[in-house]
Design a protein around this motif. Structure first.
Motif, PDB file in Angstrom:
ATOM      1  N   GLU A 132       0.817  -1.223   0.000  1.00 48.92           N
ATOM      2  CA  GLU A 132       0.000   0.000   0.000  1.00 48.92           C
ATOM      3  C   GLU A 132       0.844   1.264   0.000  1.00 48.92           C
ATOM      4  O   GLU A 132       0.555   2.214  -0.721  1.00 48.92           O
ATOM      5  N   LYS A 133       1.890   1.263   0.798  1.00 54.55           N
ATOM      6  CA  LYS A 133       2.766   2.431   0.857  1.00 54.55           C
ATOM      7  C   LYS A 133       3.478   2.615  -0.490  1.00 54.55           C
ATOM      8  O   LYS A 133       3.587   3.741  -0.993  1.00 54.55           O
ATOM      9  N   ALA A 134       3.943   1.526  -1.070  1.00 57.84           N
ATOM     10  CA  ALA A 134       4.618   1.580  -2.374  1.00 57.84           C
ATOM     11  C   ALA A 134       3.656   2.076  -3.447  1.00 57.84           C
ATOM     12  O   ALA A 134       4.017   2.927  -4.267  1.00 57.84           O
ATOM     13  N   PHE A 135       2.415   1.577  -3.411  1.00 58.88           N
ATOM     14  CA  PHE A 135       1.418   2.022  -4.389  1.00 58.88           C
ATOM     15  C   PHE A 135       1.197   3.522  -4.269  1.00 58.88           C
ATOM     16  O   PHE A 135       1.143   4.235  -5.274  1.00 58.88           O
ATOM     17  N   ASP A 137       5.143  -8.853  -4.907  1.00 57.95           N
ATOM     18  CA  ASP A 137       4.486  -7.630  -4.449  1.00 57.95           C
ATOM     19  C   ASP A 137       4.635  -6.508  -5.483  1.00 57.95           C
ATOM     20  O   ASP A 137       3.694  -5.738  -5.713  1.00 57.95           O
ATOM     21  N   ALA A 138       5.795  -6.434  -6.101  1.00 54.03           N
ATOM     22  CA  ALA A 138       6.027  -5.420  -7.129  1.00 54.03           C
ATOM     23  C   ALA A 138       5.048  -5.619  -8.285  1.00 54.03           C
ATOM     24  O   ALA A 138       4.482  -4.658  -8.808  1.00 54.03           O
ATOM     25  N   GLU A 139       4.823  -6.875  -8.673  1.00 55.34           N
ATOM     26  CA  GLU A 139       3.879  -7.170  -9.754  1.00 55.34           C
ATOM     27  C   GLU A 139       2.451  -6.779  -9.368  1.00 55.34           C
ATOM     28  O   GLU A 139       1.685  -6.326 -10.211  1.00 55.34           O
ATOM     29  N   LYS A 140       2.095  -6.964  -8.089  1.00 60.27           N
ATOM     30  CA  LYS A 140       0.765  -6.549  -7.619  1.00 60.27           C
ATOM     31  C   LYS A 140       0.604  -5.042  -7.764  1.00 60.27           C
ATOM     32  O   LYS A 140      -0.441  -4.555  -8.201  1.00 60.27           O
ATOM     33  N   VAL A 141       1.629  -4.302  -7.372  1.00 61.20           N
ATOM     34  CA  VAL A 141       1.579  -2.838  -7.458  1.00 61.20           C
ATOM     35  C   VAL A 141       1.459  -2.412  -8.925  1.00 61.20           C
ATOM     36  O   VAL A 141       0.615  -1.570  -9.257  1.00 61.20           O
ATOM     37  N   VAL A 142       2.256  -3.006  -9.790  1.00 56.45           N
ATOM     38  CA  VAL A 142       2.224  -2.661 -11.212  1.00 56.45           C
ATOM     39  C   VAL A 142       0.851  -2.980 -11.799  1.00 56.45           C
ATOM     40  O   VAL A 142       0.280  -2.163 -12.534  1.00 56.45           O
ATOM     41  N   GLN A 181       4.440  12.499 -13.613  1.00 55.32           N
ATOM     42  CA  GLN A 181       5.292  12.191 -14.764  1.00 55.32           C
ATOM     43  C   GLN A 181       4.847  10.883 -15.396  1.00 55.32           C
ATOM     44  O   GLN A 181       4.530   9.929 -14.696  1.00 55.32           O
ATOM     45  N   GLU A 182       4.829  10.856 -16.720  1.00 54.42           N
ATOM     46  CA  GLU A 182       4.458   9.637 -17.439  1.00 54.42           C
ATOM     47  C   GLU A 182       5.570   8.606 -17.270  1.00 54.42           C
ATOM     48  O   GLU A 182       6.739   8.916 -17.466  1.00 54.42           O
ATOM     49  N   MET A 183       5.205   7.381 -16.891  1.00 55.18           N
ATOM     50  CA  MET A 183       6.186   6.310 -16.711  1.00 55.18           C
ATOM     51  C   MET A 183       5.649   5.029 -17.343  1.00 55.18           C
ATOM     52  O   MET A 183       4.448   4.870 -17.500  1.00 55.18           O
ATOM     53  N   CYS A 184       6.564   4.111 -17.654  1.00 53.12           N
ATOM     54  CA  CYS A 184       6.146   2.823 -18.201  1.00 53.12           C
ATOM     55  C   CYS A 184       6.272   1.749 -17.125  1.00 53.12           C
ATOM     56  O   CYS A 184       6.915   1.957 -16.091  1.00 53.12           O
ATOM     57  N   ALA A 185       5.673   0.594 -17.383  1.00 50.02           N
ATOM     58  CA  ALA A 185       5.650  -0.486 -16.403  1.00 50.02           C
ATOM     59  C   ALA A 185       7.051  -0.957 -16.027  1.00 50.02           C
ATOM     60  O   ALA A 185       7.325  -1.223 -14.851  1.00 50.02           O
ATOM     61  N   SER A 186       7.971  -1.034 -16.993  1.00 51.13           N
ATOM     62  CA  SER A 186       9.317  -1.531 -16.661  1.00 51.13           C
ATOM     63  C   SER A 186      10.071  -0.552 -15.758  1.00 51.13           C
ATOM     64  O   SER A 186      10.818  -0.981 -14.882  1.00 51.13           O
ATOM     65  N   ASP A 187       9.862   0.752 -15.947  1.00 54.98           N
ATOM     66  CA  ASP A 187      10.489   1.740 -15.058  1.00 54.98           C
ATOM     67  C   ASP A 187       9.983   1.580 -13.625  1.00 54.98           C
ATOM     68  O   ASP A 187      10.745   1.676 -12.662  1.00 54.98           O
ATOM     69  N   ARG A 203      -2.020  -3.111 -10.293  1.00 61.72           N
ATOM     70  CA  ARG A 203      -3.002  -2.138  -9.783  1.00 61.72           C
ATOM     71  C   ARG A 203      -2.828  -0.777 -10.460  1.00 61.72           C
ATOM     72  O   ARG A 203      -3.813  -0.122 -10.804  1.00 61.72           O
ATOM     73  N   LEU A 204      -1.601  -0.360 -10.666  1.00 60.05           N
ATOM     74  CA  LEU A 204      -1.347   0.913 -11.353  1.00 60.05           C
ATOM     75  C   LEU A 204      -1.890   0.886 -12.781  1.00 60.05           C
ATOM     76  O   LEU A 204      -2.441   1.875 -13.259  1.00 60.05           O
ATOM     77  N   ILE A 205      -1.739  -0.263 -13.432  1.00 60.88           N
ATOM     78  CA  ILE A 205      -2.260  -0.403 -14.796  1.00 60.88           C
ATOM     79  C   ILE A 205      -3.786  -0.382 -14.778  1.00 60.88           C
ATOM     80  O   ILE A 205      -4.421   0.327 -15.566  1.00 60.88           O
ATOM     81  N   SER A 206      -4.389  -1.122 -13.854  1.00 59.57           N
ATOM     82  CA  SER A 206      -5.858  -1.190 -13.809  1.00 59.57           C
ATOM     83  C   SER A 206      -6.483   0.155 -13.446  1.00 59.57           C
ATOM     84  O   SER A 206      -7.574   0.478 -13.898  1.00 59.57           O
ATOM     85  N   GLU A 207      -5.776   0.962 -12.671  1.00 63.90           N
ATOM     86  CA  GLU A 207      -6.284   2.281 -12.288  1.00 63.90           C
ATOM     87  C   GLU A 207      -5.777   3.386 -13.217  1.00 63.90           C
ATOM     88  O   GLU A 207      -5.927   4.574 -12.917  1.00 63.90           O
ATOM     89  N   LYS A 208      -5.182   2.976 -14.335  1.00 63.67           N
ATOM     90  CA  LYS A 208      -4.731   3.873 -15.402  1.00 63.67           C
ATOM     91  C   LYS A 208      -3.656   4.883 -14.984  1.00 63.67           C
ATOM     92  O   LYS A 208      -3.516   5.944 -15.571  1.00 63.67           O
ATOM     93  N   PHE A 209      -2.882   4.552 -13.957  1.00 66.03           N
ATOM     94  CA  PHE A 209      -1.757   5.413 -13.601  1.00 66.03           C
ATOM     95  C   PHE A 209      -0.622   5.218 -14.601  1.00 66.03           C
ATOM     96  O   PHE A 209       0.108   6.147 -14.908  1.00 66.03           O
ATOM     97  N   ILE A 210      -0.476   3.978 -15.065  1.00 74.50           N
ATOM     98  CA  ILE A 210       0.517   3.711 -16.105  1.00 74.50           C
ATOM     99  C   ILE A 210      -0.157   3.013 -17.281  1.00 74.50           C
ATOM    100  O   ILE A 210      -1.079   2.211 -17.108  1.00 74.50           O
ATOM    101  N   ASP A 211       0.290   3.381 -18.464  1.00 82.01           N
ATOM    102  CA  ASP A 211      -0.227   2.819 -19.704  1.00 82.01           C
ATOM    103  C   ASP A 211       0.927   2.888 -20.707  1.00 82.01           C
ATOM    104  O   ASP A 211       1.349   3.984 -21.094  1.00 82.01           O
TER     105      ASP A 211
END
Length: 157
Positions: free
Chosen positions: A5-8, A38-43, A18-24, A45-53
């Motif tokens: 949660e803190k990482a997210f 855990d890193a994959e879970k965060v990524v 700033q625009e970032m990609c999943a690998s960054d 969630r970020l994708i599903s919530e449109k923070f990264i695309d």
């Protein structure tokens, strides 16, 4: 070690600025010593919530590197591949560059470089321009066409 949660929260805040990609994001999370799962879970969630695309990122990256850095398509393609962006997404983003504008950009780049060269021998001058444009990520046939046009436009070449 950071919890999910803190990482997210930290990464979401960063992605909002700033625009970032999943690998960054993955690299950053692993640098924070977060377990891979855990890193994959965060990524995810970020994708599903449109923070990264990655498609959105590639579009911004292409426009930025093409317009401001004056890079060719090959260099942009390789840099995006290093960021684990799929070829399909890369091709779609590169297709957004107008062909005429791309040619004019290369032409202008070569014209500027040509003025800077102190080489008198036309063959060495042409070779220097070819190397320069190739290092910027342009294909050899594109460079040859641009040089032909440059020769027609400039008598002092």
């Amino acid at each position: 070690m950071m919890d999910v949660e803190k990482a997210f929260g930290k990464i979401a805040s960063l992605c909002a600025r700033q625009e970032m990609c999943a690998s960054d994001i993955r690299k950053k999370l692993l640098k924070w010593e977060m377990p891979h799962a855990d890193a994959e879970k965060v990524v995810a969630r970020l994708i599903s919530e449109k923070f990264i695309d990655d498609a959105r990122y590639a579009g911004f990256y292409v426009r930025d590197k093409y317009r401001f850095n004056k890079w060719g398509k090959d260099k942009i393609r390789w840099q995006l591949r290093l960021k684990s962006i799929s070829d399909e997404v890369i091709n779609e983003a590169l297709a957004s560059i107008p062909d005429e504008e791309y040619s004019n950009n290369l032409q202008q780049l070569l014209k500027t470089k040509n003025r800077q060269l102190k080489q008198d021998d036309p063959y060495k001058r042409k070779a220097a321009l070819m190397r320069y444009a190739a290092s910027r990520g342009f294909k050899s046939d594109e460079i040859a066409n641009a040089l032909k046009n440059l020769l027609l436009m400039e008598d002092d070449f």
